[in-house]
Structures are given as C-alpha cells and as structure tokens.
Write a protein that holds these residues in place. Structure first.
Motif, short mmCIF file in Angstrom:
data_model
loop_
_atom_site.label_atom_id
_atom_site.label_comp_id
_atom_site.label_asym_id
_atom_site.label_seq_id
_atom_site.Cartn_x
_atom_site.Cartn_y
_atom_site.Cartn_z
N LEU A 57 -32.78 91.15 -55.37
CA LEU A 57 -32.78 91.58 -53.97
C LEU A 57 -32.41 90.39 -53.09
O LEU A 57 -33.08 89.35 -53.16
N VAL A 58 -31.36 90.55 -52.30
CA VAL A 58 -30.91 89.52 -51.36
C VAL A 58 -31.00 90.09 -49.95
O VAL A 58 -30.48 91.18 -49.68
N ALA A 59 -31.67 89.36 -49.04
CA ALA A 59 -31.78 89.80 -47.65
C ALA A 59 -31.50 88.61 -46.74
O ALA A 59 -32.28 87.66 -46.70
N GLN A 60 -30.39 88.67 -46.03
CA GLN A 60 -30.02 87.62 -45.09
C GLN A 60 -30.24 88.16 -43.69
O GLN A 60 -29.53 89.05 -43.22
N MET A 61 -31.27 87.62 -43.01
CA MET A 61 -31.70 88.15 -41.72
C MET A 61 -31.20 87.24 -40.60
O MET A 61 -31.53 86.06 -40.55
N THR A 62 -30.41 87.80 -39.68
CA THR A 62 -30.07 87.04 -38.48
C THR A 62 -31.19 87.14 -37.45
O THR A 62 -31.42 86.22 -36.67
N ILE A 91 -35.89 87.54 -55.74
CA ILE A 91 -35.67 87.81 -54.32
C ILE A 91 -35.15 86.55 -53.65
O ILE A 91 -35.70 85.46 -53.83
N GLU A 92 -34.09 86.74 -52.87
CA GLU A 92 -33.53 85.64 -52.08
C GLU A 92 -33.58 86.04 -50.62
O GLU A 92 -33.02 87.07 -50.23
N ILE A 93 -34.25 85.23 -49.80
CA ILE A 93 -34.45 85.56 -48.38
C ILE A 93 -33.87 84.44 -47.51
O ILE A 93 -34.14 83.26 -47.77
N GLU A 94 -33.14 84.84 -46.50
CA GLU A 94 -32.73 83.89 -45.46
C GLU A 94 -33.30 84.39 -44.14
O GLU A 94 -33.04 85.53 -43.72
N LEU A 95 -34.09 83.53 -43.48
CA LEU A 95 -34.82 83.92 -42.28
C LEU A 95 -34.35 83.11 -41.07
O LEU A 95 -33.94 81.96 -41.21
N PRO A 96 -34.44 83.69 -39.87
CA PRO A 96 -34.08 82.94 -38.66
C PRO A 96 -35.07 81.80 -38.39
O PRO A 96 -36.28 81.99 -38.45
N ILE A 136 -41.94 80.00 -56.25
CA ILE A 136 -41.40 80.08 -54.90
C ILE A 136 -40.67 78.79 -54.59
O ILE A 136 -41.21 77.69 -54.78
N ASN A 137 -39.44 78.90 -54.12
CA ASN A 137 -38.63 77.75 -53.73
C ASN A 137 -38.14 77.93 -52.30
O ASN A 137 -37.74 79.03 -51.93
N PRO A 138 -38.18 76.87 -51.45
CA PRO A 138 -38.61 75.50 -51.77
C PRO A 138 -40.13 75.40 -51.89
O PRO A 138 -40.85 76.39 -51.69
N SER A 139 -40.60 74.20 -52.15
CA SER A 139 -42.03 73.98 -52.33
C SER A 139 -42.76 73.78 -51.01
O SER A 139 -43.99 73.74 -50.98
N LYS A 140 -42.02 73.66 -49.90
CA LYS A 140 -42.64 73.54 -48.59
C LYS A 140 -41.63 73.91 -47.50
O LYS A 140 -40.43 73.92 -47.73
N ALA A 156 -42.15 89.66 -55.67
CA ALA A 156 -41.33 89.75 -56.88
C ALA A 156 -42.27 89.67 -58.07
O ALA A 156 -42.68 88.58 -58.47
N SER A 157 -42.62 90.83 -58.63
CA SER A 157 -43.63 90.85 -59.68
C SER A 157 -43.11 90.32 -61.01
O SER A 157 -43.89 89.95 -61.88
N GLY A 158 -41.76 90.29 -61.15
CA GLY A 158 -41.23 89.80 -62.41
C GLY A 158 -40.15 88.75 -62.23
O GLY A 158 -39.33 88.55 -63.13
N GLY A 159 -40.12 88.07 -61.07
CA GLY A 159 -39.06 87.09 -60.83
C GLY A 159 -39.46 86.05 -59.81
O GLY A 159 -40.60 86.02 -59.32
N ASP A 160 -38.50 85.19 -59.47
CA ASP A 160 -38.73 84.11 -58.53
C ASP A 160 -38.31 84.52 -57.12
O ASP A 160 -37.58 85.49 -56.93
N ILE A 161 -38.79 83.73 -56.15
CA ILE A 161 -38.39 83.93 -54.75
C ILE A 161 -37.78 82.64 -54.22
O ILE A 161 -38.40 81.57 -54.29
N ASN A 162 -36.58 82.77 -53.70
CA ASN A 162 -35.89 81.65 -53.05
C ASN A 162 -35.80 81.96 -51.56
O ASN A 162 -35.31 83.02 -51.17
N MET A 163 -36.28 81.02 -50.75
CA MET A 163 -36.39 81.27 -49.31
C MET A 163 -35.77 80.11 -48.56
O MET A 163 -35.99 78.94 -48.88
N ARG A 164 -35.00 80.45 -47.51
CA ARG A 164 -34.45 79.41 -46.66
C ARG A 164 -34.38 79.92 -45.23
O ARG A 164 -34.45 81.13 -44.98
N PHE A 165 -34.23 78.98 -44.29
CA PHE A 165 -34.17 79.32 -42.86
C PHE A 165 -32.81 78.92 -42.31
O PHE A 165 -32.28 77.84 -42.62
N ASN A 166 -32.21 79.82 -41.48
CA ASN A 166 -30.90 79.50 -40.90
C ASN A 166 -31.03 79.11 -39.44
O ASN A 166 -32.08 79.22 -38.83
#
Length: 345
Positions: A264-269, A284-289, A303-307, A335-345
């Motif tokens: 699941l990829v969600a890029q949020m403006t 899950i890959e999330i991009e947040l404002p 969960i990535n990053p670590s902080k 994500a019950s069976g995977g990793d989460i990658n999170m970043r902020f734009n």
C-alpha cells in the motif's frame, strides 16, 4: 402524441434507411424523433448493444443495427424473415417517452438463428433513461438526467453525464469520465476506470482493477479481483481490495485504504479529516505533509525512519504513538505482515 413502429415484414417497408454508417455498418433502419421532444428513453434488448447520446448537432433519431450470431452479416430479406418468425420488436413514442423493446417469441433451439439487435439513439441532453441488455455493451454521453442501465454481456462506457447515474454489468469493464453528481457503477466481470468526475461516486468490481484520476467528492471504490491506482483526488476516499496492491498519489483528502493482498502506497499532499491505512500481507509506504499537525498511530514489523523531527510521544521498533507539529488529525497505519516506510514532504 402517440406513434408506433411495429417491426414485422410489412412494417419494415415504412422505415427510412440511414445513409451514414455506424462503426462502418449501415443501420438496418432508422426512425426520426425530430418532432417528438423526447425526455425519456426505455430500451430492452436481449442480444445487442445500446448507445444513447445527447451530443449537440445530431438530428434526434433511432438507429437499429441487426447482425447474425457471431457478428455474421445477413441480407435484409433474411433479417425480415427472422424478425417475423422469431422476434417481437416495437419502437414507439408516447407522451415524449421513446420505447424500444425487443422480445424473443421463443427460446432458440437452433442458436444459429439468433440475431444481435442493437440501438443507437440521439436525443436532447435532458433525458432520463432506463436501459437493459443481456448481450452487449452500453454507452451514454452528453446527458443530464437520471440514467439507469444494466447488461450481463458487455461493458459500460459513460462520458459527460450529469445526474443520478446507476449502472450494472456482470460481463465487462466500466469506463466513466467527465461526469458529475451521483455515480453508482458496479461490475463482476472487469476493471473500472474513473477520470475527471465529481460528486458522490461508488465503484464496485469483483473481477478487475480500479484506476482513479482527478476525482473530487465522496468516493467509494472496492475490488476483490485486482489492484487500485489513484491520483489527484480531493474530498473523501474509501478504497479496499483483497486481490492486489494499492498505489495512491497526489491525495488531498480524507482517506481510508486497505489491502489483504499487496503493498500500500499513499502519497498525501494534504490529509483531510483522517488517514487510515491497513495492509495484511504487504508493506506500507506513507508520504505525509510536513507542516500539518498529526496524531500518529503506526504499527508494523518494523518502522523506518527510526525517528522524526518534532515528534513527541512513544516510539519503538514496531509502534509509534504520538504527534508531530502539535498533533491534530488522526493518522493510523497498520501493516500486520510487513514494514512501514514513512517520510514527510
């Protein structure tokens, strides 16, 4: 005003042939609607397609196309003979309502005698429709009214409709574009593409993927037979699949998305009132404002990053519970069976 056209051998003599071809084929017959001020269209055929158009510049009319089974061309004499023996077909105008009805007189024991009887209809834009076929696709364009249509043997193609739109097919895909107000479309036999639409939008399929682009409103999109792709969506979107991944870009909306069969990829403006993401067997890959106040509830194998800069709350390898920019809008990702990658734009 009441006019009838009952199509047997004798009645066929009163029909004027249309000079212009449709899809390189000449209509078997045509009926002018110029003097009838049509505001409603009712069509039923068991083995053919239906097209209704309100495009400007067209003379109001009904075109009828008849072919043998498997698309085989028939002579006009053979068509007349089969119509008389095997079909009841009636085209009538009563109280500004156009009715085009085809009925088989009996079940065909010899399927080679069956025919495909299709209608292409040109009418004013402000028309309500009720269309049904079990053997072909349905197309509508440039209409403003309540449109109800169904087929079990073909796809749906909708363009430039404005009103209450309710369509069903169990035998093909759906393509809807440039339409507004209240859209409810479903198929069990193909994918769905929806572009440049606004309003209340409901899209359901169990037999293919979903593609969404440039939508605005309250949107529900579900598939159990493919993935979901989306771009440039405003308002509120709820989407889920059990048959593929989800890839959403340019989201400026409230969003709920879940998959049990992919990433699941969600890029949020911009996040609207909420963001809820769930994946049972993927990442899950999330991009947040960067500047929005968010309350985070993030769970995954890792969960990535670590902080995150400006975060306050609890953070562990597989769980985040806290806020950024002072908090505010709830954001959950599980994500019950995977990793989460999170970043902020």
């Amino acid at each position: 005003m009441k006019t009838y056209l009952t199509l047997f051998i004798v009645a066929c003599q009163s029909v004027v042939a249309l000079a212009q071809d449709h899809e390189n084929k000449t209509p078997y017959l045509t009926k002018s609607l110029t003097n009838d001020a049509i505001n409603s269209v009712v069509v039923s055929t068991s083995a053919g397609g239906i097209s209704v158009s309100g495009q400007a510049g067209q003379s109001p009319r009904v075109e009828v196309y008849i072919r043998g089974n498997n698309g085989r061309e028939l002579s006009k004499e053979e068509i007349q003979k089969r119509l008389a023996e095997d079909y009841d077909m009636n085209i009538s105008v009563t109280g500004h309502e156009l009715s085009a009805i085809v009925k088989n007189k009996h079940n065909f024991s010899n399927w080679t005698r069956s025919m495909s009887i299709s209608f292409k209809i040109y009418v004013p834009q402000g028309v309500t429709t009720s269309l049904k076929t079990s053997g072909g696709g349905i197309e509508l364009d440039n209409l403003k009214g309540n449109e109800t249509f169904s087929t079990s043997g073909g796809g749906l193609r909708i363009d430039k409709l404005n009103g209450v739109i309710h369509g069903r097919t169990s035998g093909g895909g759906i393509d809807v574009s440039n339409s507004n107000e209240d859209i409810d479309l479903s198929t069990s036999g193909g994918g769905i593409t929806a572009k440049n639409c606004t309003g209340k939008i409901k899209l359901m399929t169990s037999g293919g993927g979903i593609e969404l682009a440039n939508l605005k409103g309250n949107i529900l999109a579900h598939t159990s037979g493919g993935g979901v792709e989306g771009s440039n969506i405003e308002g509120e979107l709820s989407t889920n699949t059990s048959g593929g991944g989800i890839d959403l870009k340019g989201m400026n909306c409230s969003l709920e998305a879940s998959t049990s069969a992919g990433n699941l990829v969600a890029q949020m403006t911009k996040v609207g009132k909420y963001l809820r993401l769930s994946a049972s067997s993927g990442n899950i890959e999330i991009e947040l404002p960067q500047k929005q106040g968010l309350d985070l509830d993030i769970r995954g194998e890792s969960i990535n990053p670590s902080k995150i800069s400006g975060f306050s709350g609890e953070w562990s390898k597989n769980h985040i519970n806290g806020s950024v920019n002072g908090g505010g809008i709830p954001v959950s990702a599980h994500a019950s069976g995977g990793d989460i990658n999170m970043r902020f734009n």
